[in-house]
Design a protein around this motif. Structure first.
Motif, mmCIF file in Angstrom:
data_model
loop_
_atom_site.group_PDB
_atom_site.id
_atom_site.type_symbol
_atom_site.label_atom_id
_atom_site.label_comp_id
_atom_site.label_asym_id
_atom_site.label_seq_id
_atom_site.Cartn_x
_atom_site.Cartn_y
_atom_site.Cartn_z
ATOM 1 N N TYR A 196 24.262 4.887 93.281
ATOM 2 C CA TYR A 196 24.149 4.970 91.920
ATOM 3 C C TYR A 196 25.430 4.353 90.991
ATOM 4 O O TYR A 196 26.606 4.589 91.760
ATOM 5 C CB TYR A 196 24.077 6.412 91.404
ATOM 6 N N ALA A 197 25.222 3.414 90.246
ATOM 7 C CA ALA A 197 26.280 3.102 89.544
ATOM 8 C C ALA A 197 26.205 3.643 88.265
ATOM 9 O O ALA A 197 25.178 4.018 87.486
ATOM 10 C CB ALA A 197 26.512 1.423 89.319
ATOM 11 N N ARG A 198 27.395 3.681 87.423
ATOM 12 C CA ARG A 198 27.629 4.504 86.030
ATOM 13 C C ARG A 198 26.591 3.612 85.155
ATOM 14 O O ARG A 198 26.205 4.206 84.105
ATOM 15 C CB ARG A 198 28.883 4.213 85.722
ATOM 16 N N ASP A 199 26.424 2.459 85.056
ATOM 17 C CA ASP A 199 25.622 1.811 84.090
ATOM 18 C C ASP A 199 24.112 1.910 84.338
ATOM 19 O O ASP A 199 22.997 1.389 83.825
ATOM 20 C CB ASP A 199 25.831 0.247 84.137
ATOM 21 N N GLY A 200 23.660 2.717 85.067
ATOM 22 C CA GLY A 200 22.118 3.093 85.570
ATOM 23 C C GLY A 200 21.386 2.337 86.625
ATOM 24 O O GLY A 200 20.562 2.834 86.988
ATOM 25 N N ARG A 201 22.192 1.591 87.192
ATOM 26 C CA ARG A 201 21.452 0.842 88.271
ATOM 27 C C ARG A 201 21.438 1.687 89.679
ATOM 28 O O ARG A 201 22.583 2.381 89.699
ATOM 29 C CB ARG A 201 22.204 -0.555 88.514
ATOM 30 N N SER A 202 20.693 1.498 90.404
ATOM 31 C CA SER A 202 20.597 2.358 91.595
ATOM 32 C C SER A 202 19.949 1.714 92.844
ATOM 33 O O SER A 202 19.434 0.657 92.484
ATOM 34 C CB SER A 202 20.083 3.754 91.422
ATOM 35 N N ASP A 203 20.153 2.117 93.993
ATOM 36 C CA ASP A 203 19.296 1.585 95.041
ATOM 37 C C ASP A 203 19.066 2.834 96.083
ATOM 38 O O ASP A 203 19.832 3.551 96.362
ATOM 39 C CB ASP A 203 20.045 0.530 95.841
ATOM 40 N N ASN A 211 34.670 -2.467 88.381
ATOM 41 C CA ASN A 211 34.981 -1.767 87.020
ATOM 42 C C ASN A 211 34.178 -0.686 86.539
ATOM 43 O O ASN A 211 34.085 -0.567 85.436
ATOM 44 C CB ASN A 211 35.319 -2.876 86.102
ATOM 45 N N MET A 212 33.584 0.095 87.626
ATOM 46 C CA MET A 212 32.695 1.207 86.988
ATOM 47 C C MET A 212 32.780 2.360 88.120
ATOM 48 O O MET A 212 33.093 2.120 89.254
ATOM 49 C CB MET A 212 31.401 0.855 86.569
ATOM 50 N N CYS A 213 32.127 3.263 87.787
ATOM 51 C CA CYS A 213 31.866 4.499 88.789
ATOM 52 C C CYS A 213 30.657 4.287 89.503
ATOM 53 O O CYS A 213 29.567 3.830 88.923
ATOM 54 C CB CYS A 213 32.064 5.794 88.053
ATOM 55 N N GLY A 263 23.248 15.758 100.750
ATOM 56 C CA GLY A 263 24.792 15.695 100.329
ATOM 57 C C GLY A 263 25.004 14.584 99.300
ATOM 58 O O GLY A 263 24.095 13.841 98.931
ATOM 59 N N THR A 264 25.998 14.802 98.570
ATOM 60 C CA THR A 264 26.416 13.896 97.467
ATOM 61 C C THR A 264 27.893 13.696 97.547
ATOM 62 O O THR A 264 28.647 14.637 97.687
ATOM 63 C CB THR A 264 25.829 14.503 96.071
ATOM 64 N N THR A 265 28.448 12.594 97.372
ATOM 65 C CA THR A 265 29.581 12.192 97.471
ATOM 66 C C THR A 265 30.114 12.389 95.979
ATOM 67 O O THR A 265 29.417 12.566 94.954
ATOM 68 C CB THR A 265 29.974 10.886 97.778
ATOM 69 N N GLY A 266 31.394 12.406 95.765
ATOM 70 C CA GLY A 266 32.231 12.559 94.438
ATOM 71 C C GLY A 266 31.804 10.945 93.886
ATOM 72 O O GLY A 266 31.595 10.242 94.640
ATOM 73 N N GLN A 267 32.300 10.852 92.547
ATOM 74 C CA GLN A 267 32.311 9.439 91.948
ATOM 75 C C GLN A 267 33.645 8.975 92.561
ATOM 76 O O GLN A 267 34.680 9.451 92.372
ATOM 77 C CB GLN A 267 32.011 9.510 90.442
ATOM 78 N N ALA A 268 33.457 7.530 92.655
ATOM 79 C CA ALA A 268 34.587 6.630 92.926
ATOM 80 C C ALA A 268 34.681 5.559 91.779
ATOM 81 O O ALA A 268 33.399 5.317 91.824
ATOM 82 C CB ALA A 268 34.458 6.069 94.383
ATOM 83 N N CYS A 269 35.606 5.326 91.093
ATOM 84 C CA CYS A 269 35.915 4.327 90.154
ATOM 85 C C CYS A 269 36.655 3.283 90.409
ATOM 86 O O CYS A 269 37.862 3.435 90.683
ATOM 87 C CB CYS A 269 36.297 5.159 88.738
ATOM 88 N N ARG A 270 36.212 2.133 90.674
ATOM 89 C CA ARG A 270 36.754 0.896 90.731
ATOM 90 C C ARG A 270 36.829 -0.022 89.735
ATOM 91 O O ARG A 270 36.059 -0.356 89.242
ATOM 92 C CB ARG A 270 36.191 0.186 92.006
#
Length: 159
Positions: free
Chosen positions: A102-109, A130-132, A152-159
């Motif tokens: 998942y990306a913070r802007d709402g996109r996912s796969d 440039n997003m989490c 399981g779920t990872t934490g967020q990573a922001c790049r």
């Protein structure tokens, strides 16, 4: 056709208004959510595209079953070359399930995997410069009943 000075000015104003409106509409469309879906590398295999060659793990977590404890690991991957994230897991060879990113802007796969492949599975990428971003996975085995499932779920990573 006969134009007075005033009517030519009015026509010019109308043309400017129409062009300005078209430019504004194009700018709004470019920032619209529908257009936000068209990102480089979205929904592509990270290893077939070459993005996986320069990848690194940015977040990891355990995949846990309520009845069986830890049953695998989940990793959020980042390719600095391609500016993408995807999720990889390592589970038992008889397990199947779903991997998501998942990306913070709402996109996912999301990717559904079957048992096999030595228990190593990965999903497709989403562009996340440039997003989490974060990943999740679900697993099941033996029919998934009686505690034969986990997530399981990872934490967020922001790049």
């Amino acid at each position: 056709m006969f134009f007075t000075r005033r009517s030519r000015f009015t026509v010019k104003l109308r043309v400017v208004a129409v062009v300005t409106g078209a430019v504004t509409a194009a700018a709004l469309f470019a920032g619209s959510p529908a257009n936000a879906q068209a990102k480089p590398y979205d929904h592509q295999d990270p290893y077939k595209s070459g993005c996986g060659n320069s990848a690194r793990v940015v977040k990891s977590a355990k995949i846990k079953s309520r009845a069986n404890g830890t049953v695998g690991t989940i990793k959020l991957m980042w390719s600095g070359k391609c500016k993408t994230n995807w999720t990889e897991i390592k589970v038992g060879t008889t397990m199947s399930g779903t991997i998501s990113v998942y990306a913070r802007d709402g996109r996912s796969d999301s990717f559904t995997y079957k048992a096999g492949n030595g228990g190593r599975h990965w999903g497709d990428m989403i562009w996340a410069n440039n997003m989490c971003a974060w990943g999740s996975a679900s697993v099941k085995w033996g029919g998934g009943r009686g505690g034969q499932n986990g997530s399981g779920t990872t934490g967020q990573a922001c790049r």
